[in-house]
Structure formats: C-alpha cells, structure tokens
Design an enzyme around this catalytic site. Sequence first.
Site, PDB file in Angstrom:
ATOM      1  N   SER A  11      -1.981   4.042  -1.646  1.00 53.83           N
ATOM      2  CA  SER A  11      -1.350   3.249  -0.586  1.00 53.83           C
ATOM      3  C   SER A  11      -0.662   4.180   0.391  1.00 53.83           C
ATOM      4  O   SER A  11      -0.382   5.336   0.070  1.00 53.83           O
ATOM      5  CB  SER A  11      -0.334   2.285  -1.194  1.00 53.83           C
ATOM      6  N   HIS A  12      -0.360   3.683   1.590  1.00 57.53           N
ATOM      7  CA  HIS A  12       0.456   4.454   2.536  1.00 57.53           C
ATOM      8  C   HIS A  12       1.893   4.567   2.036  1.00 57.53           C
ATOM      9  O   HIS A  12       2.626   5.452   2.443  1.00 57.53           O
ATOM     10  CB  HIS A  12       0.456   3.776   3.912  1.00 57.53           C
ATOM     11  N   SER A  13       2.272   3.621   1.177  1.00 58.44           N
ATOM     12  CA  SER A  13       3.645   3.593   0.672  1.00 58.44           C
ATOM     13  C   SER A  13       3.664   3.920  -0.815  1.00 58.44           C
ATOM     14  O   SER A  13       2.951   3.298  -1.606  1.00 58.44           O
ATOM     15  CB  SER A  13       4.234   2.200   0.911  1.00 58.44           C
TER      16      SER A  13
END
Lengths: 130, 100
Positions: A11-13
Amino acid sequence: MTDTVGIVIVSHSKDIAKGTADMVRQMVGSEVKVAFCGGNPDGGLGTSVSLIIDAINNAWSTKGVAILVDLGGAETNSEMAVEMLEPARRDLVVVCNAPIVEGAVMAATEAAGGSSLAQVKAVAEELSAD
Amino acid sequence: MLDKADEQIFNGSVRLVHAVGMHARPAVKLTKLAKRFQAHISVRVAGAPDWINAKSVAKIMAMRAAHGSTIEIKASGSDAEAAVEALVNLIATDFSDEAS
C-alpha cells in the site's frame, strides 16, 4: 505440512498495509505467510521497489507469492520488483487485480487450503470479475 | 476416479446462531473447513434458489445469511458424510475455534 502460497500487501500507506496484514492473520490464521510494506523510506506516502522485494522474500514460498496492491504506483512498483527477481523466481510471483483488503483475505483463505498460485490469484480476482 | 454410481449425496441443515450472521470471519472459517474435504460441498440459505460452492469464500461472504436463518448443506464424494457433519458442527457451535 504442505507449503502454501505467500501473500504480500503493498500500500502507499504503511498503516493500511499493516492493518490489512493484521486482518489476514486474524481472520485466516498463521499458516499462510503474510508480508507487507507501505510508505516511502522517508516515512511519507508511497511505495518502494526495494521494500517490495524485501516483502516478497519474507513471504517467499516454493508455491509462489501473490501480491495485493492499492493504487497506481503500488502496482507499477510491484511489477518492477517482480522483474528484478532472479528469472527462476519471477514466474512464481503475480500481482493480483483485486481490492487490497478483500483480495488479501480471500487470497489467503484460498492459499491456506494448499491451492496453487493460479487458483489463489483467480479467487482474489473473483471480486473484480463482475 | 470416483464411480458415479456410488456417489451418494449427504444432506444437513443447521440454524445459524452467529450474532451477526454469515459475515466475513465465519465465511472464512466455513470455507477453510470445507476445503479440507475432497467432497463437492454446496450450501444455501433454506429455500434459496441457488446452491453455493462452500469452498468459494467470495460466494459464501456474498450469500449474507442472517442470524437465525437455516443453512442447508449437501455434499457428494468420498468424504461427503464427514464433510456435512463437520460443517453442521461448525455452524451449530457458533464457529468456535475448536470446530474449525
């Protein structure tokens, strides 16, 4: 015990990646190897090819690894990470076209039963089929 | 291979006692248990038109069986009888870890 397909969450996070991995472990159990990565090396949002490669190594299984991604860059960086693996391992890693949380839980459920990489990918992608 | 003439269908029926019905966690448990059997296993909410493959987690989650509904199970194959018994037990014991 037979080996099971490993799951990688990108994920980007980092929080989303970790939370998704927690859901998989709690709902499906510990028989499937789950690795995750999220965020760039500076702690911001983003994805990193080298962290994805580390996650693939952590979830490695002789049956292969299925990667679940969130948005754009997570997918292209995951594809790049796969291309950077040794040729013998490249064909044993797939990026699934599936929603990250639901796809990860379903892929892990299928993997837990000892299914092949192709079956695991197909189950994860059932959600985007119609 | 299995001799079709010998293939008996086993049936079971059990009330869903889980407080929130067949949501994500119970669906994963049911699917994982079903996959341990060779038998072809189908489930449905009693009276529903279509049978659902008990080994498909996406389809089991999508069936959205409510608390208090009755789940019907049918199975065919070498270990079908044990499969029906195990799934009935899992649902009847509220998806306890001991039954899965």
